[in-house]
Design a protein around this motif. Structure first.
Motif, PDB file in Angstrom:
ATOM      1  N   GLY A   1      27.298  38.634  42.247  1.00  0.00           N
ATOM      2  CA  GLY A   1      26.823  39.775  41.464  1.00  0.00           C
ATOM      3  C   GLY A   1      27.353  39.688  40.048  1.00  0.00           C
ATOM      4  N   ARG A   2      26.417  39.548  39.077  1.00  0.00           N
ATOM      5  CA  ARG A   2      26.852  39.368  37.698  1.00  0.00           C
ATOM      6  C   ARG A   2      27.526  40.625  37.157  1.00  0.00           C
ATOM      7  NH1 ARG A   2      22.672  36.768  33.728  1.00  0.00           N
ATOM      8  NH2 ARG A   2      21.347  38.218  34.835  1.00  0.00           N
ATOM      9  N   ARG A   3      27.098  41.791  37.670  1.00  0.00           N
ATOM     10  CA  ARG A   3      27.664  43.046  37.177  1.00  0.00           C
ATOM     11  C   ARG A   3      28.981  43.385  37.863  1.00  0.00           C
ATOM     12  NH1 ARG A   3      23.199  47.623  37.498  1.00  0.00           N
ATOM     13  NH2 ARG A   3      25.010  48.843  36.920  1.00  0.00           N
ATOM     14  N   LEU A   4      29.287  42.687  38.929  1.00  0.00           N
ATOM     15  CA  LEU A   4      30.476  43.030  39.704  1.00  0.00           C
ATOM     16  C   LEU A   4      31.750  42.525  39.022  1.00  0.00           C
ATOM     17  CD1 LEU A   4      31.687  44.163  42.365  1.00  0.00           C
ATOM     18  CD2 LEU A   4      31.450  41.879  43.313  1.00  0.00           C
ATOM     19  N   THR A   5      32.670  43.441  38.813  1.00  0.00           N
ATOM     20  CA  THR A   5      33.973  43.096  38.251  1.00  0.00           C
ATOM     21  C   THR A   5      34.983  43.150  39.389  1.00  0.00           C
ATOM     22  OG1 THR A   5      33.290  44.185  36.221  1.00  0.00           O
ATOM     23  CG2 THR A   5      35.643  43.709  36.458  1.00  0.00           C
ATOM     24  N   VAL A   6      35.791  42.096  39.501  1.00  0.00           N
ATOM     25  CA  VAL A   6      36.751  42.033  40.603  1.00  0.00           C
ATOM     26  C   VAL A   6      38.161  41.922  40.042  1.00  0.00           C
ATOM     27  CG1 VAL A   6      37.502  40.752  42.643  1.00  0.00           C
ATOM     28  CG2 VAL A   6      35.063  40.925  42.121  1.00  0.00           C
ATOM     29  N   LEU A   7      39.046  42.806  40.505  1.00  0.00           N
ATOM     30  CA  LEU A   7      40.466  42.716  40.186  1.00  0.00           C
ATOM     31  C   LEU A   7      41.189  42.423  41.498  1.00  0.00           C
ATOM     32  CD1 LEU A   7      39.439  44.227  37.633  1.00  0.00           C
ATOM     33  CD2 LEU A   7      41.611  45.403  37.594  1.00  0.00           C
ATOM     34  N   LEU A   8      41.878  41.298  41.536  1.00  0.00           N
ATOM     35  CA  LEU A   8      42.502  40.854  42.779  1.00  0.00           C
ATOM     36  C   LEU A   8      44.010  40.766  42.582  1.00  0.00           C
ATOM     37  CD1 LEU A   8      42.532  39.485  45.594  1.00  0.00           C
ATOM     38  CD2 LEU A   8      41.833  37.374  44.502  1.00  0.00           C
ATOM     39  N   ALA A   9      44.765  41.647  43.239  1.00  0.00           N
ATOM     40  CA  ALA A   9      46.229  41.610  43.153  1.00  0.00           C
ATOM     41  C   ALA A   9      46.747  40.708  44.264  1.00  0.00           C
ATOM     42  CB  ALA A   9      46.798  43.011  43.307  1.00  0.00           C
ATOM     43  N   SER A  10      47.613  39.765  43.892  1.00  0.00           N
ATOM     44  CA  SER A  10      48.085  38.822  44.904  1.00  0.00           C
ATOM     45  C   SER A  10      49.540  38.433  44.668  1.00  0.00           C
ATOM     46  CB  SER A  10      47.212  37.569  44.889  1.00  0.00           C
ATOM     47  OG  SER A  10      47.670  36.641  45.829  1.00  0.00           O
ATOM     48  N   ARG A  11      50.254  38.310  45.778  1.00  0.00           N
ATOM     49  CA  ARG A  11      51.627  37.788  45.721  1.00  0.00           C
ATOM     50  C   ARG A  11      51.635  36.297  45.971  1.00  0.00           C
ATOM     51  NH1 ARG A  11      55.060  42.479  48.912  1.00  0.00           N
ATOM     52  NH2 ARG A  11      53.999  44.206  47.908  1.00  0.00           N
TER      53      ARG A  11
END
Lengths: 271, 228
Positions: free
Chosen positions: A201-211
């Motif tokens: 999805g071009r409009r989809l913004t993803v923020l991924l928090a990871s350890r």
């Protein structure tokens, strides 16, 4: 690189306009937060993430990135500061409430319910029509690979794997513009987890928090490093490779140190 | 269907699946059965009924506290909140669900209690008895609200224990230490001797509803501030 201080355009723009070259050049902000404070975790933390960005959030201490996502999701309250998502600072359903989905390390599901019941519940809470619910549920189940045999049995019978797949499916039902992922799907095998998290999805913004940044290879294009409550580094994942640093907590911290030293050296040069 | 209706239905199912609904109903029905099945004088039956209902209300407060606190701790309230369900709606859903279950229990205990005390010699006024039961229902709402407030702030065991102790203290202090004021459960015990029982019941209902409203409001303010 995600632009800071992006334009405050809402992302309710019709789909056809998203492909317009001028708008792609503008890259309006999907998520921005300014001077966020929360206890010792966030200290005047600011960042603007453009629409369509896939950003890996790594922090020191580890818990800060999760705390930041929880504040953005409205699960924790910030002491101060402003959050704007999709151009709105209103977290209710009338604002950005229904444009954001959050998936955390704990699914928060009622495990006595079946995946189908859970997804219908998510659809009802969104006020979707019956047909729309069915369409979105079919798509979410297909994407998350919930076996038909387990879809009608209680989640607790399918174990943590089914619980996490159902959690992701429930998040996708909303067809969000912003997806906040906090240590998601850890109970699922790495290759399958990577497949599930490559949401298109071009409009989809993803923020991924990871350890564990090394486990997120290929999922994000950019990385942000939050140290002592502030964003210290925003870089393309490729910048780590160019600096011969691994996509790991240590590698990202080293790149942040290098950039800080470069900035200091630049400032020290006499005019 | 409104979000409040959906959340209330979810809360009722949660109570049912975890046997907390049965526990609460059993506490009320048990109080009524103890009064109805064990032969005793009218005053002894009313005392037994009042004590039994008080214990059921304390159980209700503990169940309320445990339920909301557990929902918070397991991220279930958070799951709803991230689907644009206002925190106040989550609180309202639990309050309505618990009030409905307690209401059913009170209807049962009222019917059983009336069967026990309505003899030709007792000559109790059924309207006064019903009004007193209604006032007890209002008291139970206040204790449910207290339970929800503690469930907003504490972890499940501490919330349930705190709600039980606080409710028991409130009932016993109001019963024993305020001789000039007849609380609803005290009014039930003294029903044959009260000169204006309906007026006492109305006063008790008003005071209880006011307390419930204040406690729900405080719980709402607290829930808006806590992490889900």
């Amino acid at each position: 690189m995600p632009a800071t201080g992006g334009a405050s355009l809402t992302s309710s723009t019709p789909d056809a306009l998203w492909s317009a070259p001028s708008l792609r050049a503008l890259r309006p902000a999907a998520v921005s937060w300014t001077d966020l404070r929360r206890g010792r975790e966030l200290d005047r933390c600011s960042l603007s993430v453009p629409v369509g960005a896939r950003l890996l959030l790594v922090s020191e201490p580890d818990t800060t990135a999760s705390a930041l996502l929880r504040v953005l999701a409205g699960l924790s309250r910030a002491d101060d500061g402003q959050v704007r998502i999709a151009g709105s600072s209103d977290p209710t359903a009338a604002g950005w409430g229904e444009r954001v989905a959050y998936l955390g390390p704990e699914s928060g599901l009622r495990t006595w319910m079946t995946p189908i019941e859970t997804l219908h519940l998510a659809g009802e809470l969104l006020g979707l029509s019956h047909d729309e619910q069915r369409r979105r549920i079919e798509r979410a189940i297909a994407w998350t690979g919930i076996p038909p045999a387990l879809a009608a049995r209680s989640i607790s019978r399918g174990g943590t794997d089914l619980e996490q797949r159902t959690g992701l499916a429930a998040a996708l039902i909303a067809e969000p513009e912003v997806l906040l992922l906090d240590e998601p799907l850890r109970a699922i095998e790495a290759p399958e987890r990577s497949r599930l998290l490559r949401i298109t999805g071009r409009r989809l913004t993803v923020l991924l928090a990871s350890r564990h940044p090394a486990s997120e290879i290929g999922l994000t294009a950019h990385v942000a490093f939050v140290r002592n409550g502030r964003v210290e580094l925003i870089a393309a994942v490729g910048d780590l490779e160019r600096a011969n640093l691994p996509l790991s907590h240590g590698g990202i911290a080293a790149l942040a140190d290098m950039r800080a030293m470069q900035r200091q050296a630049h400032r020290a040069v006499p005019a | 269907m409104s979000q409040t209706t959906i959340v209330t239905g979810l809360a009722v199912r949660e109570l049912w699946i975890s046997f907390r609904l049965l526990l609460l109903l059993a506490a009320y029905v048990g109080a009524g059965a103890a009064a109805a099945l064990l032969p005793a004088s009218l005053s002894a039956t009313l005392v037994r009924l009042a004590v039994g209902v008080s214990m059921a209300m304390v159980a209700g407060a503990a169940v309320a506290a445990w339920s909301l606190s557990r929902d918070r701790l397991l991220g279930r309230a958070g799951w709803l909140a991230t689907r644009s369900v206002p925190r106040g709606t989550i609180l309202a859903g639990w309050f309505v669900a618990l009030a409905a279950v307690s209401g059913l229990g009170l209807i049962a205990v009222g019917l059983l209690g009336w069967l026990a005390v309505a003899t030709p010699v007792s000559r109790l006024d059924p309207v006064a008895f019903a009004a007193t039961c209604g006032a007890i229902g209002c008291s139970s709402l206040a204790l449910l609200a207290l339970g929800l407030l503690l469930g907003t702030l504490l972890r499940p065991p501490a919330a349930a224990m705190g709600a039980a102790v606080a409710s028991a203290l409130i009932i016993s202090v109001a019963w024993l230490a305020l001789p000039g004021i007849a609380t609803p459960v005290e009014a039930l015990m003294q029903l044959p001797r009260l000169p204006v029982p309906i007026s006492v019941a109305a006063q008790g209902s008003g005071a209880s509803l006011a307390a419930a409203a204040v406690l729900v409001l405080v719980a709402h303010v607290a829930l808006e501030r806590v992490d889900l």
